[in-house]
Design a protein around this motif. Structure first.
Motif, PDB file in Angstrom:
ATOM      1  N   LEU A   1       0.999  -0.955   0.024  1.00 29.49           N
ATOM      2  CA  LEU A   1      -0.051  -0.028   0.081  1.00 29.49           C
ATOM      3  C   LEU A   1       0.934   1.255  -0.077  1.00 29.49           C
ATOM      4  CD1 LEU A   1      -2.525  -1.385   2.548  1.00 29.49           C
ATOM      5  CD2 LEU A   1      -3.093  -0.947  -0.114  1.00 29.49           C
ATOM      6  N   PRO A   2       0.250   2.679  -0.322  1.00 28.71           N
ATOM      7  CA  PRO A   2       0.783   3.942  -0.288  1.00 28.71           C
ATOM      8  C   PRO A   2       1.615   4.135   1.145  1.00 28.71           C
ATOM      9  CG  PRO A   2      -0.821   3.931  -1.457  1.00 28.71           C
ATOM     10  CD  PRO A   2      -1.329   2.617  -1.262  1.00 28.71           C
ATOM     11  N   ASP A   3       1.094   3.414   2.568  1.00 29.86           N
ATOM     12  CA  ASP A   3       2.575   3.441   3.363  1.00 29.86           C
ATOM     13  C   ASP A   3       2.907   2.801   3.854  1.00 29.86           C
ATOM     14  OD1 ASP A   3       0.944   0.958   3.773  1.00 29.86           O
ATOM     15  OD2 ASP A   3       0.117   2.109   5.500  1.00 29.86           O
TER      16      ASP A   3
ATOM     17  N   GLY B   1      -9.732   2.554  -3.569  1.00 30.19           N
ATOM     18  CA  GLY B   1      -8.923   3.981  -3.596  1.00 30.19           C
ATOM     19  C   GLY B   1      -7.807   4.437  -3.728  1.00 30.19           C
ATOM     20  N   GLN B   2      -6.690   3.299  -3.715  1.00 26.98           N
ATOM     21  CA  GLN B   2      -5.235   3.607  -3.564  1.00 26.98           C
ATOM     22  C   GLN B   2      -4.711   2.797  -4.498  1.00 26.98           C
ATOM     23  OE1 GLN B   2      -3.761   5.034  -0.534  1.00 26.98           O
ATOM     24  NE2 GLN B   2      -5.952   5.322   0.013  1.00 26.98           N
ATOM     25  N   CYS B   3      -2.905   3.721  -4.881  1.00 24.21           N
ATOM     26  CA  CYS B   3      -2.641   2.935  -5.671  1.00 24.21           C
ATOM     27  C   CYS B   3      -1.240   1.410  -5.209  1.00 24.21           C
ATOM     28  CB  CYS B   3      -1.523   4.258  -6.305  1.00 24.21           C
ATOM     29  SG  CYS B   3      -0.005   3.914  -7.594  1.00 24.21           S
ATOM     30  N   VAL B   4      -1.705   0.809  -5.530  1.00 24.18           N
ATOM     31  CA  VAL B   4      -1.043  -0.576  -4.522  1.00 24.18           C
ATOM     32  C   VAL B   4      -0.367  -1.201  -5.456  1.00 24.18           C
ATOM     33  CG1 VAL B   4      -1.249  -2.554  -3.688  1.00 24.18           C
ATOM     34  CG2 VAL B   4      -3.496  -0.978  -3.690  1.00 24.18           C
ATOM     35  N   LYS B   5       0.909  -0.717  -4.740  1.00 26.16           N
ATOM     36  CA  LYS B   5       1.841  -1.785  -5.917  1.00 26.16           C
ATOM     37  C   LYS B   5       2.380  -3.334  -5.937  1.00 26.16           C
ATOM     38  CE  LYS B   5       5.162   2.778  -5.890  1.00 26.16           C
ATOM     39  NZ  LYS B   5       6.103   3.386  -6.137  1.00 26.16           N
ATOM     40  N   PHE B   6       2.657  -4.257  -6.872  1.00 22.53           N
ATOM     41  CA  PHE B   6       2.712  -4.628  -6.903  1.00 22.53           C
ATOM     42  C   PHE B   6       4.167  -5.591  -7.508  1.00 22.53           C
ATOM     43  CE2 PHE B   6      -1.856  -5.636  -6.788  1.00 22.53           C
ATOM     44  CZ  PHE B   6      -2.072  -6.272  -5.902  1.00 22.53           C
ATOM     45  N   HIS B   7       5.027  -6.688  -6.376  1.00 18.90           N
ATOM     46  CA  HIS B   7       6.441  -6.837  -7.077  1.00 18.90           C
ATOM     47  C   HIS B   7       6.300  -8.203  -6.984  1.00 18.90           C
ATOM     48  CE1 HIS B   7       7.379  -2.695  -4.443  1.00 18.90           C
ATOM     49  NE2 HIS B   7       6.362  -3.390  -3.968  1.00 18.90           N
ATOM     50  N   THR B   8       6.729  -8.635  -8.349  1.00 16.14           N
ATOM     51  CA  THR B   8       7.158  -9.560  -7.964  1.00 16.14           C
ATOM     52  C   THR B   8       8.639 -10.366  -8.731  1.00 16.14           C
ATOM     53  OG1 THR B   8       4.436 -10.251  -9.333  1.00 16.14           O
ATOM     54  CG2 THR B   8       5.861 -11.621  -9.932  1.00 16.14           C
ATOM     55  N   GLY B   9       9.073 -11.405  -7.690  1.00 12.86           N
ATOM     56  CA  GLY B   9      10.305 -11.966  -7.799  1.00 12.86           C
ATOM     57  C   GLY B   9      10.531 -12.586  -8.717  1.00 12.86           C
ATOM     58  N   LEU B  10      11.400 -13.113  -9.353  1.00 11.64           N
ATOM     59  CA  LEU B  10      11.437 -14.042  -9.959  1.00 11.64           C
ATOM     60  C   LEU B  10      12.996 -14.711  -9.922  1.00 11.64           C
ATOM     61  CD1 LEU B  10      10.346 -15.258 -12.421  1.00 11.64           C
ATOM     62  CD2 LEU B  10      11.506 -13.781 -13.929  1.00 11.64           C
ATOM     63  N   ALA B  11      13.101 -15.960  -9.624  1.00 14.17           N
ATOM     64  CA  ALA B  11      14.572 -16.326  -9.560  1.00 14.17           C
ATOM     65  C   ALA B  11      14.341 -17.954 -11.151  1.00 14.17           C
ATOM     66  CB  ALA B  11      14.495 -17.090  -8.628  1.00 14.17           C
TER      67      ALA B  11
ATOM     68  N   VAL C   1      -1.203  -1.071  -9.518  1.00 17.81           N
ATOM     69  CA  VAL C   1      -1.996  -0.423  -9.178  1.00 17.81           C
ATOM     70  C   VAL C   1      -3.363   0.334  -9.398  1.00 17.81           C
ATOM     71  CG1 VAL C   1      -4.679  -2.539  -9.695  1.00 17.81           C
ATOM     72  CG2 VAL C   1      -2.680  -3.185  -9.766  1.00 17.81           C
ATOM     73  N   ASN C   2      -4.071   1.012  -9.797  1.00 13.01           N
ATOM     74  CA  ASN C   2      -4.896   1.565  -8.989  1.00 13.01           C
ATOM     75  C   ASN C   2      -6.385   0.518  -8.410  1.00 13.01           C
ATOM     76  OD1 ASN C   2      -3.343   4.768  -8.869  1.00 13.01           O
ATOM     77  ND2 ASN C   2      -2.668   4.024 -11.360  1.00 13.01           N
ATOM     78  N   PHE C   3      -6.879   1.144  -7.791  1.00 13.49           N
ATOM     79  CA  PHE C   3      -8.479   0.699  -7.476  1.00 13.49           C
ATOM     80  C   PHE C   3      -9.534   1.917  -7.131  1.00 13.49           C
ATOM     81  CE2 PHE C   3      -6.097  -2.764  -6.006  1.00 13.49           C
ATOM     82  CZ  PHE C   3      -6.371  -3.874  -5.536  1.00 13.49           C
ATOM     83  N   ARG C   4     -10.256   1.515  -7.773  1.00 17.71           N
ATOM     84  CA  ARG C   4     -11.490   2.209  -8.099  1.00 17.71           C
ATOM     85  C   ARG C   4     -11.824   2.567  -6.451  1.00 17.71           C
ATOM     86  NH1 ARG C   4     -15.978   0.683  -9.385  1.00 17.71           N
ATOM     87  NH2 ARG C   4     -15.826  -0.944  -9.417  1.00 17.71           N
TER      88      ARG C   4
ATOM     89  N   GLN D   1      -8.505  -6.322   3.789  1.00 12.03           N
ATOM     90  CA  GLN D   1      -7.097  -5.964   2.432  1.00 12.03           C
ATOM     91  C   GLN D   1      -7.994  -4.543   1.506  1.00 12.03           C
ATOM     92  OE1 GLN D   1      -4.951  -8.499   0.516  1.00 12.03           O
ATOM     93  NE2 GLN D   1      -3.891  -9.259   2.668  1.00 12.03           N
ATOM     94  N   LEU D   2      -9.724  -5.108   1.334  1.00  2.69           N
ATOM     95  CA  LEU D   2      -9.611  -4.685  -0.359  1.00  2.69           C
ATOM     96  C   LEU D   2     -10.074  -3.873   0.319  1.00  2.69           C
ATOM     97  CD1 LEU D   2     -11.634  -7.416  -2.128  1.00  2.69           C
ATOM     98  CD2 LEU D   2      -9.832  -6.011  -2.671  1.00  2.69           C
ATOM     99  N   THR D   3     -10.289  -3.787   1.557  1.00  2.00           N
ATOM    100  CA  THR D   3     -11.493  -2.308   2.042  1.00  2.00           C
ATOM    101  C   THR D   3      -9.777  -0.897   1.883  1.00  2.00           C
ATOM    102  OG1 THR D   3     -12.789  -3.278   3.189  1.00  2.00           O
ATOM    103  CG2 THR D   3     -12.216  -0.914   4.077  1.00  2.00           C
ATOM    104  N   ARG D   4      -8.809  -1.397   2.597  1.00  2.00           N
ATOM    105  CA  ARG D   4      -7.452  -0.417   2.924  1.00  2.00           C
ATOM    106  C   ARG D   4      -6.671  -0.274   1.643  1.00  2.00           C
ATOM    107  NH1 ARG D   4      -2.913  -3.797   5.676  1.00  2.00           N
ATOM    108  NH2 ARG D   4      -2.341  -1.239   6.074  1.00  2.00           N
ATOM    109  N   SER D   5      -7.137  -1.328   0.177  1.00  2.00           N
ATOM    110  CA  SER D   5      -6.713  -0.847  -0.775  1.00  2.00           C
ATOM    111  C   SER D   5      -8.015   0.307  -2.472  1.00  2.00           C
ATOM    112  CB  SER D   5      -6.259  -2.235  -2.340  1.00  2.00           C
ATOM    113  OG  SER D   5      -5.492  -2.593  -1.598  1.00  2.00           O
TER     114      SER D   5
END
Length: 197
Positions: A75-77, A99-109, A127-130, A93-97
């Motif tokens: 989350l932005p915080d 209206g927020q901009c959520v960043k997804f970090h996908t690690g690959l090895a 992802v920008n949530f409505r 989680q969805l309540t906190r997300s």
């Protein structure tokens, strides 16, 4: 040279994505501790977990390219959104997300167990949530039950209705396996899906 490929995951979503490359592969589920370390960044956590998943299977799979992947949402915080595991946690989680901009970090090895060579990558997708009502959140969770997905949604299903916009290089990373980056890493090990037979 044909290589044996192993996906270090029991996720049906990652399996479906890897199948798109048309390469033969097997799947196995690694057993690792996914707890974050103190002061560990989201990128570092995602890459570490992806690496540990690959390494956990290395001993039993000699001469194999093992693919590990793991996803962390923030989350932005800066707080982490993990797999909710329950309806109540997903609602939270969805309540906190909302209206927020959520960043997804996908690690690959990708680990070559023959040589010990390891290559890693972290893919960022935003992802920008409505602004979601509690009724919308409840309706979504009732239909998809995304309790095994980081961030409490399934991108490949109704999850798309939760967003106002997306930004990133590879939308597959939201499902859990960034195929563009994976194709590049496999190429460094001499595996090209376009030339495979």
């Amino acid at each position: 040279m044909k290589r044996t490929i192993l996906l270090a995951s029991s996720s049906p979503y990652r399996k479906q994505l890897l199948e798109r490359l048309g390469l033969p592969f097997d799947c196995a589920s690694p057993d690792i501790d996914e707890s974050p370390e103190s002061a560990e960044s989201a990128d570092a956590l995602a890459v570490r977990l992806a690496t540990q998943k690959a390494q956990a299977l290395a001993e039993n799979h000699p001469d194999t390219l093992i693919i590990g992947s793991d996803q962390v949402a923030t989350l932005p915080d800066g707080s982490l959104l993990n797999k909710p595991g329950s309806h109540e946690k997903a609602v939270e989680q969805l309540t906190r997300s909302s209206g927020q901009c959520v960043k997804f970090h996908t690690g690959l090895a990708v680990l070559d167990t023959l040589t010990g060579d390891l290559k890693t990558h972290c893919e960022l997708f935003t992802v920008n949530f409505r602004n979601l009502s509690q009724e919308e959140i409840a309706g979504y969770l009732l239909k998809e039950k995304p309790y095994d997905c980081a961030g409490s949604f399934k991108m490949e299903g109704l999850g798309i209705t939760l967003f106002s916009s997306l930004a990133g290089q590879d939308p597959n990373s939201l499902i859990g396996l960034p195929l563009i980056a994976l194709t590049a890493l496999l190429g460094e090990f001499g595996v090209n899906p376009l030339l495979a037979r």
